[in-house]
Design a protein around this motif. Structure first.
Motif, short mmCIF file in Angstrom:
data_model
loop_
_atom_site.label_atom_id
_atom_site.label_comp_id
_atom_site.label_asym_id
_atom_site.label_seq_id
_atom_site.Cartn_x
_atom_site.Cartn_y
_atom_site.Cartn_z
N ARG A 58 0.53 -1.17 -0.08
CA ARG A 58 0.09 0.27 -0.36
C ARG A 58 0.51 1.80 0.39
O ARG A 58 0.41 2.58 -0.24
N ASN A 61 1.21 2.71 -3.31
CA ASN A 61 0.24 4.27 -4.20
C ASN A 61 0.15 5.32 -3.08
O ASN A 61 -1.53 5.65 -3.53
N MET A 63 -1.90 4.20 0.00
CA MET A 63 -3.45 3.87 0.59
C MET A 63 -3.10 3.73 1.41
O MET A 63 -4.30 4.13 2.40
N ARG A 94 -2.30 7.51 -6.95
CA ARG A 94 -3.50 6.58 -7.46
C ARG A 94 -4.43 6.31 -8.59
O ARG A 94 -4.61 4.94 -9.30
N VAL A 97 -1.25 4.31 -10.67
CA VAL A 97 -1.01 2.64 -9.25
C VAL A 97 -2.12 2.30 -8.74
O VAL A 97 -2.72 2.90 -8.06
N GLY A 98 -3.30 1.26 -9.66
CA GLY A 98 -4.74 0.53 -9.76
C GLY A 98 -4.08 -0.01 -8.52
O GLY A 98 -2.85 -0.66 -8.21
N MET A 99 -5.53 -0.90 -7.57
CA MET A 99 -6.08 -1.66 -6.43
C MET A 99 -6.39 -2.74 -6.95
O MET A 99 -7.68 -2.04 -7.20
N PHE A 101 -7.98 -4.94 -4.58
CA PHE A 101 -7.76 -5.77 -2.79
C PHE A 101 -8.23 -7.12 -2.96
O PHE A 101 -8.56 -7.48 -3.13
N ALA A 172 -9.59 -1.61 -12.44
CA ALA A 172 -8.89 -0.82 -12.50
C ALA A 172 -8.13 -0.49 -13.45
O ALA A 172 -7.50 0.74 -13.45
N ILE A 173 -7.87 -1.32 -13.93
CA ILE A 173 -7.51 -0.85 -15.67
C ILE A 173 -7.69 -0.25 -16.50
O ILE A 173 -6.97 1.14 -17.68
N GLY C 304 -8.85 3.63 -4.47
CA GLY C 304 -7.83 3.06 -5.20
C GLY C 304 -8.10 3.43 -6.44
O GLY C 304 -7.43 3.19 -7.50
N ILE C 305 -9.24 3.87 -6.62
CA ILE C 305 -9.29 4.03 -8.46
C ILE C 305 -9.20 5.41 -8.32
O ILE C 305 -9.28 6.01 -10.09
N GLY C 306 -8.07 5.89 -7.68
CA GLY C 306 -8.60 7.69 -7.88
C GLY C 306 -8.86 8.69 -7.74
O GLY C 306 -9.17 9.27 -7.69
#
Lengths: 267, 306, 412
Positions: A58, A61, A63, A94, A97-99, A101, A172-173, C304-306
């Protein structure tokens, strides 16, 4: 702790943690990690429970910013720029840099809106056809398109666990990040769904740099190119004890503790 | 998805909207502070004005037993004692009934019975106090008079107001006590049953003592509600301060007094106007003290079981 | 030993019954409360009338149209047969407000007042009406014997104190001619204003405390302060409103600042401001609970997605917390609807015949009316107080029902 001589052509560093320590208040959760993350490679973080794997992930990015009192010492570079620099915007980090979980966490919205949400945030005037095409490409990219193309308007939470996790990957993408962080993405899934995600990771790495935290030794050895081994020190801070190509970590680690861990002797 | 992504800057963006919104939310949080300051300022400044009046001797506030500010008699006791009397009567009703109901709901009732009875308590808690006032005057008072005789029980009396106020705070005491009782771990009950105790013995001798601080907190909050209760008192307890401990006499409580004086056409420069603020200040400090006390007890049982 | 167990079991049984009885007491109290109100909302009355409507109109008055009634009044006045409504009286009233513009209720009111001259002498409860025929008859006989020869005799009629005119009439000097129209409009105006002010601020404060506030002395103080404010007696809020809104800010709350000259600070606006401070803690505490119940995974997904903080709150936290916030809002609304003491203190009018027209109007509310009527010595005012309570309780119960349904629907 650089990897030993590499046998393939040198990789570019996408991200780099430099002497990064992570604190929660006065408690040091992760100590002095220096870790390169190579572009379009999969880097796995392994280690026993509570050794700070997720915390480290974490940090890449920001978090941890959301936890009150959390603080990072040292540097974490993204394309050479310190993401903890005074001039840097955590939200912008963020978006690059995606995430994904541990538990699939789709928004309680339609499948379409789940994927489109982040895109709309960045570009509120995007045209409908353009958005449609991004949603389709993202869902295809997450190997989910064929399963959901006829029910894009139905709720994302109605999908199976594995589908939900792939939806989260699509989400995320969709915002075109450079790096994808995955925090034990398969721990809540059944073996078949797990295999699908692992296969997907191999396609995704053609485009994205991936970091994954995993408890599953087989997964780390099967799916990753590089592996980080972490342990908890006596003062309960997590430290990185070894970083190398995955092959080497699992066949011929330098550290005795790594050998014990990957062979299942503890942890 | 294009293969080459445009490099995206990580530089801080100024998000004006975001800052404005955060400032607004902070302001909202701060409104409650302004409210408290307003209360303190309102009560305090007028109380000071009251004591600044030429004929007023502040010490008389607690040494005299006559309240009639426009002729210089400012003993607050008649208002305080009637408030305490009605509160005491209310607690006499509400503590046994509310507590017994709480024990029943937490220890005995099946989920089905509980789901039927709880809403009734919630409805009772939602009835406006002015309706309880009507109930006191048109039901409880005639009822008391028919039992004790019309000579003994005045038309407006503290007993009727106090008893009805007790009914009003039953739901409060019941639901707070029930929460405390349910927080007691099962193992404690099982230990008691294992020693051969009956359910009643377990409830009264094991569960109740274990939940005691929570139960006390409930009682204290109930007391605070009774002390501050206004409409029942204004409707049924009587108009006019009266220093008496006879529950069947008419006597005005603090809150009832404030309502009566401010309900008329009041001159803002009169001593009547400033005097209600000294009463209000006393009332505010009493309830504030009780609320702090209850918080202390709540935190005590939270520490133990949560 | 055996005896001992038997007696302990007996005690246990008795104890259980006592506790069950105590719980049932709440039900008994609620039923008594409702019956007491219903008992006085309906029942027989002894009325005396100078004349019956049938003397000049074959059809009952309330079945006539507005125009028919206006024509009837004109015909009666032109005939000059009735002392109460002469040609001259008609002209004066027509000048005051032309009959062509008067409402049906208004005209019926005039007929009642000038011709029929109805007077309710005694009212009986529902209980007496059903079970005490003899008592009522005795009362009637006693009344008729005491009357002078030639004056109209009393008669027993059934009356529902809740009737259509009760909702449409303004206040009157006698109970039969009093209604809750102005009070209902006043209540609605105050509550609308209260919610308009308290909702955004209350939800905003809850968002601040749950999503923005870091652990600090100041934020702890804000939180403690809100809990404390929830326990402050409502009458203290009334005094705050009296001091700050009615007096200190009079030029604003009376509308003088905006060129309104015929008013003082005891307006709908002052009431709304005071009430919104009173319900604020309720809204904040409920909204906080609702926001706290939103799973953290949703926040993480969004960040997380900004998404920015506000985007996360707007798009994810608010929609998920909405049902809980709604429940709290309804609770606050029903509290505001029944609250009396602070309204008396800030000076709601107890006798007012004109509808509130805006934030700078004088006003009364339904609970204020109930309180005022309860305090009247006249038995008939107790009857209309009961009727008004019934209206208030039905409204509150429906509101609470909605809140309970909402809660059950959205809680898993």
């Amino acid at each position: 702790m650089q990897p030993q001589k590499q046998n393939s052509k040198p990789k570019e560093q996408k991200m780099l943690a430099e002497k990064a320590s992570i604190f929660y208040g006065s408690f040091r959760a992760v100590a002095d990690v220096t870790l390169p993350v190579y572009e379009r490679q999969i880097t796995a973080i392994i280690g026993p429970s509570g050794c700070g794997k997720s915390t480290l992930l974490r940090a890449f990015n920001r978090m941890n910013d959301l936890v009150q009192g959390a603080r990072v010492d040292g540097k974490v570079l993204l394309d050479g720029e310190d993401i903890y620099g005074a001039e840097v915007d955590a939200v912008a980090v963020r978006r690059r840099v995606g995430m994904v979980f541990q538990r699939p966490n789709p928004f309680p919205k339609s499948i379409y809106d789940n994927v489109a949400y982040g895109v709309r945030l960045g570009n509120s005037r995007i045209s409908k056809p353009e958005l449609d095409s991004i949603v389709e490409q993202s869902l295809r990219g997450a190997a989910l398109w064929d399963e959901v193309k006829d029910k894009l308007k139905s709720s994302g939470t109605a999908l199976s666990g594995g589908q939900q996790q792939r939806l989260c990957i699509a989400r995320a993408i969709a915002v075109q990040p450079d790096v994808l962080l995955m925090d034990e993405p398969c721990s809540a899934l059944d073996p078949i769904a797990t295999i699908k995600i692992e296969e997907l990771m191999q396609t995704l790495k053609e485009r994205y740099t991936i970091m994954i935290v995993t408890h599953n030794m087989q997964q780390a050895s099967r799916a990753s190119d590089y592996t980080v081994m972490m342990m908890m020190r006596a003062d309960r801070a997590g430290e990185m004890i070894e970083f190398d190509e995955t092959k080497r970590i699992f066949t011929n680690p330098r550290d005795k503790r790594t050998e014990d861990y990957v062979s299942g002797r503890f942890g | 998805m294009t293969a080459s992504k445009p490099p995206r800057s990580l530089k801080k963006k100024t998000r004006l909207g975001e800052n404005v919104i955060q400032a607004f939310f902070f302001f909202c949080g701060f409104v409650s502070i302004f409210t408290t300051l307003g209360i303190v300022l309102a009560l305090g400044s007028q109380a000071l004005r009251f004591f600044g009046e030429p004929d007023i001797n502040p010490i008389e506030l607690i040494t005299s037993i006559k309240w009639s500010p426009n002729i210089g008699e400012i003993g607050i006791w008649p208002l305080v004692t009637s408030t305490l009397m009605t509160t005491l009567l209310a607690l006499l009703v509400a503590i046994p009934l509310g507590l017994a109901a709480a024990i029943y709901l937490s220890e005995y009732a099946t989920p089905k019975v509980r789901n039927t009875l709880k809403p009734i308590l919630e409805i009772l808690a939602g009835v406006p106090t002015v309706v309880y006032g009507y109930f006191a005057l048109t039901f409880m008072t005639p009822f008391l008079r028919s039992i004790f005789g019309t000579d003994i029980v005045k038309i407006y009396n503290m007993a009727s107001a106090g008893l009805v106020c007790g009914i009003m705070i039953i739901p409060l005491i019941c639901s707070m006590s029930e929460d405390a009782l349910r927080a007691v771990p099962r193992s404690l009950r099982e230990g008691s049953f294992g020693l051969g105790a009956t359910k009643l013995e377990t409830s009264l001798k094991v569960v109740l003592p274990a939940a005691l601080s929570g139960v006390i907190a409930a009682i204290v909050v109930g007391t605070s509600r009774a002390v501050g209760e206004t409409m029942i008192m204004a409707t049924a307890a009587g108009a006019g301060p009266n220093f008496t401990f006879n529950p069947f006499e008419s006597a005005e409580t603090m809150a009832g007094h404030i309502v009566r004086i401010s309900g008329g056409d009041i001159d803002y420069n009169s001593i009547d106007y400033t005097s209600i603020f000294i009463v209000g200040l006393t009332l505010f400090l009493m309830t504030l003290g009780l609320n702090f006390l209850s918080r202390y007890f709540v935190n005590k049982y939270r520490e133990v079981y949560e | 030993m055996k005896n001992n167990i038997a007696s302990r079991n007996r005690t246990a049984k008795i104890g259980q019954s006592v506790m069950f009885g105590s719980t049932l007491f709440a039900l008994v109290a609620l039923v008594a409360l409702l019956l007491n109100v219903v008992n006085r909302s309906f029942g027989n009355v002894i009325v005396r009338r100078e004349m019956e409507a049938s003397a000049f109109s074959p059809t009952p008055l309330d079945q006539l149209s507005r125009d028919d009634l206006a024509a009837l009044v004109k015909r009666i006045a032109d005939s000059d047969d009735y002392e109460g409504l002469t040609r001259g009286a008609y002209r004066r009233m027509d000048l005051e407000k032309p009959f062509a513009e008067r409402s049906k209720d208004d005209i019926i009111g005039i007929i009642n007042e000038r011709l029929i001259k109805e007077e309710v002498v005694t009212s009986f409860t529902m209980w007496q009406t059903v079970f005490d025929q003899a008592g009522m008859n005795a009362e009637l006989a006693k009344l008729n014997k005491s009357l002078k020869v030639g004056s109209p005799e009393g008669r027993i009629e059934f009356r529902s104190w809740i009737n259509s005119r009760f909702f449409t009439q303004t206040m009157g000097s006698v109970a039969e001619n009093s209604g809750i129209r102005v009070a209902i409009l006043g209540s609605l105006a105050v509550i609308a204003l209260t919610m308009l002010l308290a909702l955004p601020i209350g939800i905003g404060a809850a968002i601040y405390l749950e999503e923005y506030a870091v652990k600090s002395r100041l934020n702890d103080l804000i939180q403690t302060n809100i809990t404390n404010l929830a326990g402050v007696p409502s009458i203290i809020y009334g005094m705050l409103g009296l001091f700050v809104f009615v007096r200190a800010l009079e030029s604003f709350t009376s509308g003088a600042m905006f060129g309104i000259t015929d008013s003082n600070g005891r307006t709908v606006l002052s009431a709304g401001l005071t009430m919104s401070l009173l319900v604020l803690p309720i809204i904040i505490i409920n909204a906080q609970e609702a926001i706290r119940a939103v799973p953290n995974s949703l926040r993480q997904a969004s960040y997380g997605i900004g998404a920015t903080k506000w985007e996360t709150i707007r798009d994810h936290i608010m929609p998920a917390a909405l049902p809980g916030i709604m429940t709290g809002t309804i609770l606050a609304m029903s509290r505001a609807m029944g609250e009396t003491a602070p309204m008396v203190v800030i000076g709601a009018s107890t006798f007012i015949v004109s509808d509130p027209t805006g934030p700078f109007s004088k006003f009364t509310t339904l609970p204020i009316q109930i309180y005022t009527w309860t305090a009247q010595p006249d038995e008939q005012f107790r009857n209309i107080a009961a009727a008004a309570i019934l209206v208030l309780l039905v409204t509150l119960l429906s509101l609470n029902m909605i809140a309970i349904l909402l809660r059950n629907r959205f809680s898993k």
